[in-house]
Motif scaffolding. Structure first.
Motif, PDB file in Angstrom:
ATOM      1  N   UNK A   1       0.858  -1.179   0.000  1.00  0.00           N
ATOM      2  CA  UNK A   1       0.000   0.000   0.000  1.00  0.00           C
ATOM      3  C   UNK A   1       0.902   1.239   0.000  1.00  0.00           C
ATOM      4  N   UNK A   2       0.542   2.250  -0.751  1.00  0.00           N
ATOM      5  CA  UNK A   2       1.372   3.467  -0.816  1.00  0.00           C
ATOM      6  C   UNK A   2       1.451   4.192   0.526  1.00  0.00           C
ATOM      7  N   UNK A   3       2.579   4.853   0.714  1.00  0.00           N
ATOM      8  CA  UNK A   3       2.785   5.691   1.900  1.00  0.00           C
ATOM      9  C   UNK A   3       2.760   7.151   1.481  1.00  0.00           C
ATOM     10  N   UNK A   4       2.261   7.986   2.390  1.00  0.00           N
ATOM     11  CA  UNK A   4       2.134   9.412   2.121  1.00  0.00           C
ATOM     12  C   UNK A   4       2.729  10.212   3.271  1.00  0.00           C
ATOM     13  N   UNK A   5       3.392  11.284   2.921  1.00  0.00           N
ATOM     14  CA  UNK A   5       3.986  12.206   3.876  1.00  0.00           C
ATOM     15  C   UNK A   5       3.049  13.387   4.053  1.00  0.00           C
ATOM     16  N   UNK A   6       2.734  13.712   5.293  1.00  0.00           N
ATOM     17  CA  UNK A   6       1.975  14.920   5.604  1.00  0.00           C
ATOM     18  C   UNK A   6       2.965  15.961   6.113  1.00  0.00           C
ATOM     19  N   UNK A   7       3.013  17.110   5.478  1.00  0.00           N
ATOM     20  CA  UNK A   7       3.823  18.228   5.952  1.00  0.00           C
ATOM     21  C   UNK A   7       2.878  19.305   6.447  1.00  0.00           C
ATOM     22  N   UNK A   8       2.970  19.641   7.722  1.00  0.00           N
ATOM     23  CA  UNK A   8       2.134  20.701   8.276  1.00  0.00           C
ATOM     24  C   UNK A   8       2.847  22.027   8.051  1.00  0.00           C
ATOM     25  N   UNK A   9       2.220  22.887   7.258  1.00  0.00           N
ATOM     26  CA  UNK A   9       2.808  24.181   6.910  1.00  0.00           C
ATOM     27  C   UNK A   9       1.965  25.321   7.460  1.00  0.00           C
ATOM     28  N   UNK A  10       2.663  26.351   7.926  1.00  0.00           N
ATOM     29  CA  UNK A  10       1.989  27.571   8.367  1.00  0.00           C
ATOM     30  C   UNK A  10       1.046  27.331   9.524  1.00  0.00           C
ATOM     31  N   UNK A  11       0.089  28.226   9.680  1.00  0.00           N
ATOM     32  CA  UNK A  11      -0.892  28.115  10.741  1.00  0.00           C
ATOM     33  C   UNK A  11      -0.424  28.684  12.066  1.00  0.00           C
ATOM     34  N   UNK A  12       0.863  28.980  12.178  1.00  0.00           N
ATOM     35  CA  UNK A  12       1.404  29.459  13.454  1.00  0.00           C
ATOM     36  C   UNK A  12       0.792  30.789  13.870  1.00  0.00           C
ATOM     37  N   UNK A  13       0.558  31.651  12.906  1.00  0.00           N
ATOM     38  CA  UNK A  13       0.020  32.963  13.231  1.00  0.00           C
ATOM     39  C   UNK A  13      -1.501  32.959  13.344  1.00  0.00           C
ATOM     40  N   UNK A  14      -2.132  31.801  13.080  1.00  0.00           N
ATOM     41  CA  UNK A  14      -3.586  31.697  13.139  1.00  0.00           C
ATOM     42  C   UNK A  14      -4.072  31.108  14.460  1.00  0.00           C
ATOM     43  N   UNK A  15      -3.166  30.615  15.283  1.00  0.00           N
ATOM     44  CA  UNK A  15      -3.565  29.962  16.526  1.00  0.00           C
ATOM     45  C   UNK A  15      -3.975  30.990  17.571  1.00  0.00           C
ATOM     46  N   UNK A  16      -5.147  30.783  18.175  1.00  0.00           N
ATOM     47  CA  UNK A  16      -5.580  31.698  19.236  1.00  0.00           C
ATOM     48  C   UNK A  16      -4.828  31.402  20.534  1.00  0.00           C
ATOM     49  N   UNK A  17      -4.858  32.340  21.440  1.00  0.00           N
ATOM     50  CA  UNK A  17      -4.301  32.106  22.774  1.00  0.00           C
ATOM     51  C   UNK A  17      -5.086  30.967  23.411  1.00  0.00           C
ATOM     52  N   UNK A  18      -4.382  30.090  24.119  1.00  0.00           N
ATOM     53  CA  UNK A  18      -5.038  28.938  24.724  1.00  0.00           C
ATOM     54  C   UNK A  18      -4.714  28.866  26.209  1.00  0.00           C
ATOM     55  N   UNK A  19      -5.704  28.427  26.973  1.00  0.00           N
ATOM     56  CA  UNK A  19      -5.487  28.188  28.393  1.00  0.00           C
ATOM     57  C   UNK A  19      -4.717  26.870  28.532  1.00  0.00           C
ATOM     58  N   UNK A  20      -4.125  26.618  29.680  1.00  0.00           N
ATOM     59  CA  UNK A  20      -3.463  25.325  29.893  1.00  0.00           C
ATOM     60  C   UNK A  20      -4.417  24.140  29.683  1.00  0.00           C
ATOM     61  N   UNK A  21      -5.660  24.304  30.057  1.00  0.00           N
ATOM     62  CA  UNK A  21      -6.643  23.239  29.871  1.00  0.00           C
ATOM     63  C   UNK A  21      -6.898  22.986  28.388  1.00  0.00           C
ATOM     64  N   UNK A  22      -6.997  24.057  27.593  1.00  0.00           N
ATOM     65  CA  UNK A  22      -7.210  23.907  26.157  1.00  0.00           C
ATOM     66  C   UNK A  22      -5.992  23.254  25.493  1.00  0.00           C
ATOM     67  N   UNK A  23      -4.787  23.618  25.938  1.00  0.00           N
ATOM     68  CA  UNK A  23      -3.585  22.989  25.409  1.00  0.00           C
ATOM     69  C   UNK A  23      -3.574  21.497  25.741  1.00  0.00           C
ATOM     70  N   UNK A  24      -3.985  21.141  26.943  1.00  0.00           N
ATOM     71  CA  UNK A  24      -4.050  19.737  27.334  1.00  0.00           C
ATOM     72  C   UNK A  24      -5.066  18.985  26.485  1.00  0.00           C
TER      73      UNK A  24
END
Length: 113
Positions: A1-24
């Motif tokens: 079966x073929x294998x696929x690479x996922x590269x996560x790009x960008x999105x760093x500036x789109x993340x909202x502030x998160x509480x410790x609970x939300x990060x967990x």
């Protein structure tokens, strides 16, 4: 079966502030995704976040990061098995909310080039 690479790009500036609970909760969602994929057999390598890097150009010039545009940043990767590109894209679609937005580039890994 073929294998696929996922590269996560960008999105760093789109993340909202998160509480410790939300990060967990976010970390637990990633762990659940990895467990589900491992048990189902389609997750080959959960990957990891990526740190600083550099780009080697064809003329052997090395450009050190950080890169000026957030969309150029590769934040992490994963490797999955799927019957085809469409199925791999569906798996990637599941990870997009977990990655906090941005783009997930899906590329088939071809043996022997």
């Amino acid at each position: 079966m073929p294998r696929f690479l996922f590269l996560q790009r960008g999105g760093c500036d789109e993340r909202p502030e998160m509480t410790p609970e939300q990060m967990q909760q976010g970390m637990q969602a990633w762990m659940d995704w990895m467990k589900q994929g491992t048990e189902a057999g389609w997750l080959i390598d959960p990957g990891s976040p990526l740190g600083e890097g550099a780009v080697l150009q064809s003329d052997a010039t090395v450009i050190d990061g950080p890169f000026t545009e957030a969309k150029e940043l590769v934040g992490g990767y994963s490797i999955v098995e799927a019957p085809d590109l469409a199925a791999a894209c569906e798996l990637a679609r599941q990870t997009q909310p977990l990655a906090g937005g941005g783009i997930i580039e899906v590329r088939e890994c071809r043996a022997g080039g």
